[in-house]
Design a protein around this motif. Structure first.
Motif, PDB file in Angstrom:
ATOM      1  N   PHE A  92      -4.672 -47.185  86.999  1.00 19.02           N
ATOM      2  CA  PHE A  92      -3.536 -47.119  87.920  1.00 19.02           C
ATOM      3  C   PHE A  92      -2.904 -45.725  87.870  1.00 19.02           C
ATOM      4  CE2 PHE A  92       0.979 -47.460  88.849  1.00 19.02           C
ATOM      5  CZ  PHE A  92       1.044 -48.284  89.959  1.00 19.02           C
ATOM      6  N   HIS A  93      -2.629 -45.282  86.649  1.00 13.99           N
ATOM      7  CA  HIS A  93      -1.987 -43.975  86.490  1.00 13.99           C
ATOM      8  C   HIS A  93      -2.915 -42.838  86.906  1.00 13.99           C
ATOM      9  CE1 HIS A  93       1.809 -45.170  84.580  1.00 13.99           C
ATOM     10  NE2 HIS A  93       1.113 -46.189  84.121  1.00 13.99           N
ATOM     11  N   ARG A  94      -4.184 -42.914  86.504  1.00 17.49           N
ATOM     12  CA  ARG A  94      -5.120 -41.840  86.833  1.00 17.49           C
ATOM     13  C   ARG A  94      -5.304 -41.706  88.344  1.00 17.49           C
ATOM     14  NH1 ARG A  94      -8.946 -43.341  83.864  1.00 17.49           N
ATOM     15  NH2 ARG A  94      -8.844 -41.871  82.104  1.00 17.49           N
ATOM     16  N   ALA A  95      -5.384 -42.841  89.044  1.00 17.20           N
ATOM     17  CA  ALA A  95      -5.561 -42.799  90.499  1.00 17.20           C
ATOM     18  C   ALA A  95      -4.408 -42.056  91.167  1.00 17.20           C
ATOM     19  CB  ALA A  95      -5.668 -44.218  91.054  1.00 17.20           C
ATOM     20  N   LEU A  96      -3.195 -42.271  90.681  1.00 16.29           N
ATOM     21  CA  LEU A  96      -2.036 -41.559  91.226  1.00 16.29           C
ATOM     22  C   LEU A  96      -2.083 -40.082  90.862  1.00 16.29           C
ATOM     23  CD1 LEU A  96       0.752 -41.328  92.528  1.00 16.29           C
ATOM     24  CD2 LEU A  96       1.747 -42.184  90.392  1.00 16.29           C
ATOM     25  N   TYR A  97      -2.346 -39.788  89.600  1.00 13.68           N
ATOM     26  CA  TYR A  97      -2.244 -38.407  89.134  1.00 13.68           C
ATOM     27  C   TYR A  97      -3.354 -37.508  89.678  1.00 13.68           C
ATOM     28  CZ  TYR A  97       0.818 -40.758  85.753  1.00 13.68           C
ATOM     29  OH  TYR A  97       1.788 -41.524  85.168  1.00 13.68           O
ATOM     30  N   LEU A  98      -4.478 -38.095  90.050  1.00 13.11           N
ATOM     31  CA  LEU A  98      -5.543 -37.276  90.649  1.00 13.11           C
ATOM     32  C   LEU A  98      -5.054 -36.603  91.929  1.00 13.11           C
ATOM     33  CD1 LEU A  98      -8.710 -39.509  90.115  1.00 13.11           C
ATOM     34  CD2 LEU A  98      -8.375 -37.187  89.235  1.00 13.11           C
ATOM     35  N   ARG A  99      -4.109 -37.235  92.629  1.00 10.29           N
ATOM     36  CA  ARG A  99      -3.568 -36.655  93.861  1.00 10.29           C
ATOM     37  C   ARG A  99      -2.679 -35.449  93.589  1.00 10.29           C
ATOM     38  NH1 ARG A  99      -4.368 -39.746  98.559  1.00 10.29           N
ATOM     39  NH2 ARG A  99      -6.215 -41.010  98.128  1.00 10.29           N
ATOM     40  N   ALA A 100      -2.305 -35.228  92.338  1.00 12.81           N
ATOM     41  CA  ALA A 100      -1.478 -34.070  91.994  1.00 12.81           C
ATOM     42  C   ALA A 100      -2.264 -32.770  92.092  1.00 12.81           C
ATOM     43  CB  ALA A 100      -0.915 -34.228  90.588  1.00 12.81           C
ATOM     44  N   GLN A 101      -3.594 -32.878  92.030  1.00  8.66           N
ATOM     45  CA  GLN A 101      -4.471 -31.702  92.028  1.00  8.66           C
ATOM     46  C   GLN A 101      -4.045 -30.706  90.947  1.00  8.66           C
ATOM     47  OE1 GLN A 101      -4.886 -30.170  96.031  1.00  8.66           O
ATOM     48  NE2 GLN A 101      -5.653 -32.109  96.830  1.00  8.66           N
ATOM     49  N   ALA A 102      -3.836 -31.252  89.750  1.00  8.65           N
ATOM     50  CA  ALA A 102      -3.438 -30.451  88.584  1.00  8.65           C
ATOM     51  C   ALA A 102      -4.344 -30.853  87.417  1.00  8.65           C
ATOM     52  CB  ALA A 102      -1.969 -30.699  88.252  1.00  8.65           C
ATOM     53  N   PRO A 103      -5.617 -30.421  87.450  1.00  8.09           N
ATOM     54  CA  PRO A 103      -6.592 -30.911  86.474  1.00  8.09           C
ATOM     55  C   PRO A 103      -6.260 -30.582  85.019  1.00  8.09           C
ATOM     56  CG  PRO A 103      -7.502 -29.100  87.779  1.00  8.09           C
ATOM     57  CD  PRO A 103      -6.232 -29.511  88.437  1.00  8.09           C
ATOM     58  N   ALA A 104      -5.671 -29.420  84.771  1.00  5.41           N
ATOM     59  CA  ALA A 104      -5.337 -29.067  83.387  1.00  5.41           C
ATOM     60  C   ALA A 104      -4.256 -30.006  82.846  1.00  5.41           C
ATOM     61  CB  ALA A 104      -4.879 -27.618  83.311  1.00  5.41           C
ATOM     62  N   MET A 105      -3.278 -30.301  83.681  1.00  3.14           N
ATOM     63  CA  MET A 105      -2.194 -31.195  83.272  1.00  3.14           C
ATOM     64  C   MET A 105      -2.716 -32.621  83.062  1.00  3.14           C
ATOM     65  SD  MET A 105       1.530 -31.520  85.133  1.00  3.14           S
ATOM     66  CE  MET A 105       1.574 -29.723  85.298  1.00  3.14           C
ATOM     67  N   LEU A 106      -3.609 -33.064  83.937  1.00  6.77           N
ATOM     68  CA  LEU A 106      -4.183 -34.404  83.797  1.00  6.77           C
ATOM     69  C   LEU A 106      -5.032 -34.497  82.529  1.00  6.77           C
ATOM     70  CD1 LEU A 106      -4.715 -37.256  84.767  1.00  6.77           C
ATOM     71  CD2 LEU A 106      -6.488 -36.360  86.291  1.00  6.77           C
ATOM     72  N   ALA A 107      -5.767 -33.438  82.221  1.00 10.11           N
ATOM     73  CA  ALA A 107      -6.572 -33.430  80.993  1.00 10.11           C
ATOM     74  C   ALA A 107      -5.680 -33.559  79.764  1.00 10.11           C
ATOM     75  CB  ALA A 107      -7.401 -32.149  80.911  1.00 10.11           C
ATOM     76  N   MET A 108      -4.527 -32.915  79.790  1.00 10.45           N
ATOM     77  CA  MET A 108      -3.580 -33.040  78.672  1.00 10.45           C
ATOM     78  C   MET A 108      -3.060 -34.469  78.569  1.00 10.45           C
ATOM     79  SD  MET A 108      -1.454 -29.465  79.116  1.00 10.45           S
ATOM     80  CE  MET A 108      -0.377 -29.789  77.714  1.00 10.45           C
TER      81      MET A 108
END
Length: 216
Positions: free
Chosen positions: A140-156
Protein backbone atom coordinates in the motif's frame (compact mmCIF):
# COMPACT_ATOMS: atom_id res chain seq x y z
CA UNK A 1 27.13 -22.23 -29.97
CA UNK A 2 26.09 -22.00 -26.33
CA UNK A 3 28.48 -20.36 -23.91
CA UNK A 4 28.45 -21.75 -20.38
CA UNK A 5 28.31 -19.15 -17.62
CA UNK A 6 31.56 -18.55 -15.79
CA UNK A 7 31.82 -19.67 -12.15
CA UNK A 8 31.86 -16.02 -11.02
CA UNK A 9 28.57 -15.39 -12.85
CA UNK A 10 26.99 -18.45 -11.24
CA UNK A 11 28.18 -17.29 -7.82
CA UNK A 12 26.81 -13.78 -8.37
CA UNK A 13 23.44 -15.15 -9.49
CA UNK A 14 23.25 -17.48 -6.48
CA UNK A 15 24.24 -14.71 -4.10
CA UNK A 16 21.61 -12.35 -5.49
CA UNK A 17 18.90 -15.01 -5.23
CA UNK A 18 19.75 -15.78 -1.61
CA UNK A 19 20.06 -12.11 -0.69
CA UNK A 20 16.75 -11.10 -2.28
CA UNK A 21 14.83 -14.00 -0.73
CA UNK A 22 16.22 -13.44 2.77
CA UNK A 23 15.69 -9.69 2.48
CA UNK A 24 12.04 -10.17 1.55
CA UNK A 25 11.48 -12.65 4.38
CA UNK A 26 12.96 -10.29 6.94
CA UNK A 27 11.05 -7.23 5.64
CA UNK A 28 7.74 -9.12 5.74
CA UNK A 29 8.28 -10.43 9.26
CA UNK A 30 8.71 -14.09 8.32
CA UNK A 31 11.69 -14.30 10.68
CA UNK A 32 11.12 -13.52 14.36
CA UNK A 33 13.20 -10.97 16.32
CA UNK A 34 16.41 -12.53 17.67
CA UNK A 35 16.17 -15.66 15.51
CA UNK A 36 19.59 -17.08 14.73
CA UNK A 37 20.73 -17.92 11.20
CA UNK A 38 23.74 -19.96 10.16
CA UNK A 39 25.71 -19.89 6.95
CA UNK A 40 25.52 -23.66 6.80
CA UNK A 41 21.73 -23.58 7.20
CA UNK A 42 21.36 -20.90 4.52
CA UNK A 43 23.61 -22.83 2.15
CA UNK A 44 21.66 -26.03 2.73
CA UNK A 45 18.25 -24.40 2.20
CA UNK A 46 19.25 -22.60 -1.00
CA UNK A 47 21.61 -25.32 -2.22
CA UNK A 48 24.53 -22.91 -2.55
CA UNK A 49 28.10 -22.88 -1.32
CA UNK A 50 29.27 -20.89 1.71
CA UNK A 51 30.41 -17.96 -0.45
CA UNK A 52 26.95 -16.79 -1.66
CA UNK A 53 25.53 -17.41 1.81
CA UNK A 54 28.29 -15.37 3.44
CA UNK A 55 28.00 -12.51 0.94
CA UNK A 56 24.22 -12.33 1.38
CA UNK A 57 24.55 -12.18 5.15
CA UNK A 58 27.27 -9.51 4.87
CA UNK A 59 24.97 -7.28 2.81
CA UNK A 60 22.03 -7.77 5.16
CA UNK A 61 24.19 -6.96 8.19
CA UNK A 62 25.29 -3.75 6.44
CA UNK A 63 21.63 -2.81 5.91
CA UNK A 64 20.75 -3.44 9.55
CA UNK A 65 18.51 -6.39 8.70
CA UNK A 66 20.77 -8.85 10.52
CA UNK A 67 22.99 -8.48 13.57
CA UNK A 68 26.47 -9.97 13.81
CA UNK A 69 28.05 -10.49 17.24
CA UNK A 70 31.76 -10.47 17.95
CA UNK A 71 31.58 -14.27 18.27
CA UNK A 72 30.17 -14.53 14.73
CA UNK A 73 26.56 -15.31 15.67
CA UNK A 74 24.09 -13.95 13.11
CA UNK A 75 20.48 -13.15 14.03
CA UNK A 76 17.64 -10.77 13.30
CA UNK A 77 17.86 -7.76 15.63
CA UNK A 78 15.88 -7.39 18.83
CA UNK A 79 15.22 -3.67 18.85
CA UNK A 80 15.36 -1.57 22.01
CA UNK A 81 12.58 0.94 22.72
CA UNK A 82 14.98 3.74 21.81
CA UNK A 83 15.74 2.13 18.46
CA UNK A 84 12.04 1.61 17.72
CA UNK A 85 11.38 5.28 18.50
CA UNK A 86 14.23 6.32 16.21
CA UNK A 87 12.98 4.19 13.32
CA UNK A 88 9.40 5.43 13.84
CA UNK A 89 10.71 9.01 13.61
CA UNK A 90 12.56 8.14 10.42
CA UNK A 91 9.40 6.67 8.92
CA UNK A 92 7.52 9.86 9.78
CA UNK A 93 10.15 12.06 8.14
CA UNK A 94 10.67 10.01 4.99
CA UNK A 95 7.18 8.73 4.30
CA UNK A 96 5.36 12.00 4.93
CA UNK A 97 7.69 13.66 2.43
CA UNK A 98 7.25 10.85 -0.10
CA UNK A 99 3.45 11.05 0.18
CA UNK A 100 3.54 14.83 -0.23
CA UNK A 101 5.64 14.51 -3.39
CA UNK A 102 3.33 11.80 -4.72
CA UNK A 103 0.15 13.86 -4.28
CA UNK A 104 0.36 15.84 -7.57
CA UNK A 105 0.57 12.51 -9.47
CA UNK A 106 -2.08 10.68 -7.45
CA UNK A 107 -4.64 10.14 -10.20
CA UNK A 108 -7.70 7.89 -9.97
CA UNK A 109 -5.81 4.84 -11.20
CA UNK A 110 -3.55 5.04 -8.15
CA UNK A 111 -6.46 5.64 -5.80
CA UNK A 112 -8.27 2.60 -7.23
CA UNK A 113 -5.12 0.54 -6.76
CA UNK A 114 -4.75 1.65 -3.14
CA UNK A 115 -8.38 0.74 -2.45
CA UNK A 116 -7.81 -2.71 -3.95
CA UNK A 117 -4.67 -3.24 -1.89
CA UNK A 118 -6.57 -2.16 1.21
CA UNK A 119 -9.11 -4.90 0.47
CA UNK A 120 -6.20 -7.37 0.48
CA UNK A 121 -5.06 -5.93 3.81
CA UNK A 122 -8.55 -6.59 5.19
CA UNK A 123 -8.48 -10.14 3.82
CA UNK A 124 -5.12 -10.86 5.48
CA UNK A 125 -6.45 -9.52 8.78
CA UNK A 126 -9.53 -11.74 8.56
CA UNK A 127 -7.24 -14.73 7.95
CA UNK A 128 -4.96 -13.65 10.82
CA UNK A 129 -2.09 -13.88 8.34
CA UNK A 130 0.60 -11.67 9.91
CA UNK A 131 3.09 -11.99 7.06
CA UNK A 132 0.38 -11.37 4.46
CA UNK A 133 -0.76 -8.32 6.41
CA UNK A 134 2.73 -6.83 6.60
CA UNK A 135 3.37 -7.57 2.92
CA UNK A 136 0.11 -5.97 1.72
CA UNK A 137 0.49 -3.04 4.13
CA UNK A 138 3.95 -2.25 2.74
CA UNK A 139 2.60 -2.69 -0.79
CA UNK A 140 0.00 0.00 0.00
CA UNK A 141 2.70 2.44 1.04
CA UNK A 142 5.11 1.53 -1.77
CA UNK A 143 2.41 1.99 -4.43
CA UNK A 144 1.81 5.54 -3.19
CA UNK A 145 5.46 6.46 -2.74
CA UNK A 146 6.48 5.28 -6.21
CA UNK A 147 4.47 8.24 -7.54
CA UNK A 148 6.84 10.59 -5.68
CA UNK A 149 9.55 9.81 -8.25
CA UNK A 150 12.15 10.03 -5.48
CA UNK A 151 14.02 6.71 -5.72
CA UNK A 152 16.79 7.57 -3.26
CA UNK A 153 14.25 8.57 -0.61
CA UNK A 154 12.16 5.44 -1.23
CA UNK A 155 15.27 3.26 -0.93
CA UNK A 156 15.95 4.81 2.47
CA UNK A 157 12.37 4.13 3.56
CA UNK A 158 12.65 0.50 2.45
CA UNK A 159 15.84 0.11 4.50
CA UNK A 160 13.86 1.27 7.56
CA UNK A 161 11.10 -1.23 6.73
CA UNK A 162 13.75 -3.93 6.46
CA UNK A 163 15.16 -3.17 9.91
CA UNK A 164 11.65 -3.16 11.37
CA UNK A 165 10.35 -6.34 9.69
CA UNK A 166 10.69 -8.78 12.60
CA UNK A 167 9.48 -6.13 15.06
CA UNK A 168 6.43 -5.44 12.88
CA UNK A 169 5.54 -9.11 13.24
CA UNK A 170 5.63 -8.74 17.02
CA UNK A 171 3.55 -5.56 16.75
CA UNK A 172 0.90 -7.31 14.67
CA UNK A 173 0.45 -9.88 17.42
CA UNK A 174 -0.05 -7.17 19.99
CA UNK A 175 -2.45 -5.00 18.00
CA UNK A 176 -4.94 -7.84 17.33
CA UNK A 177 -6.42 -5.95 14.38
CA UNK A 178 -9.90 -6.79 13.14
CA UNK A 179 -10.04 -4.31 10.24
CA UNK A 180 -7.62 -2.35 8.02
CA UNK A 181 -5.80 0.60 9.61
CA UNK A 182 -8.17 3.57 9.86
CA UNK A 183 -5.43 5.87 8.59
CA UNK A 184 -5.39 4.06 5.23
CA UNK A 185 -8.93 5.34 4.65
CA UNK A 186 -7.82 8.84 5.65
CA UNK A 187 -4.86 8.63 3.25
CA UNK A 188 -7.15 7.66 0.38
CA UNK A 189 -9.66 10.40 1.27
CA UNK A 190 -6.89 13.02 1.37
CA UNK A 191 -5.59 11.89 -2.02
CA UNK A 192 -9.08 12.17 -3.52
CA UNK A 193 -9.50 15.67 -2.06
CA UNK A 194 -5.99 16.85 -2.94
CA UNK A 195 -5.60 17.66 0.77
CA UNK A 196 -1.85 17.82 1.43
CA UNK A 197 -2.03 18.73 5.17
CA UNK A 198 -4.56 15.93 5.71
CA UNK A 199 -2.39 13.49 3.76
CA UNK A 200 0.73 14.35 5.73
CA UNK A 201 -1.11 13.93 9.04
CA UNK A 202 -2.68 10.60 8.01
CA UNK A 203 0.63 9.15 6.82
CA UNK A 204 2.48 10.33 9.93
CA UNK A 205 -0.17 8.79 12.18
CA UNK A 206 -0.25 5.55 10.22
CA UNK A 207 3.50 4.91 10.30
CA UNK A 208 4.13 5.88 13.92
CA UNK A 209 1.13 5.03 16.11
CA UNK A 210 1.64 1.29 16.32
CA UNK A 211 5.40 1.43 16.66
CA UNK A 212 5.21 3.97 19.46
CA UNK A 213 2.71 1.75 21.26
CA UNK A 214 5.17 -1.13 20.95
CA UNK A 215 8.01 1.02 22.31
CA UNK A 216 5.80 2.20 25.17
Amino acid sequence: MMVSPRPSEISTSAHERVYRTLRTRIMHGEIAPGQALTLRGIGREFEVSMTPARESVRRLVAEGALFLTSSGRVSTPELSNERIEELAALRALLEVELASRALPRAHMALIDRLQNINMTVAEMISKRDAVGYIRSNLEFHRALYLRAQAPAMLAMAETVWLQLGPTMRALYGRLRRTEPPHNHKLIIAALKAGDEPGLRLAVRSDVTQGLRMLAG
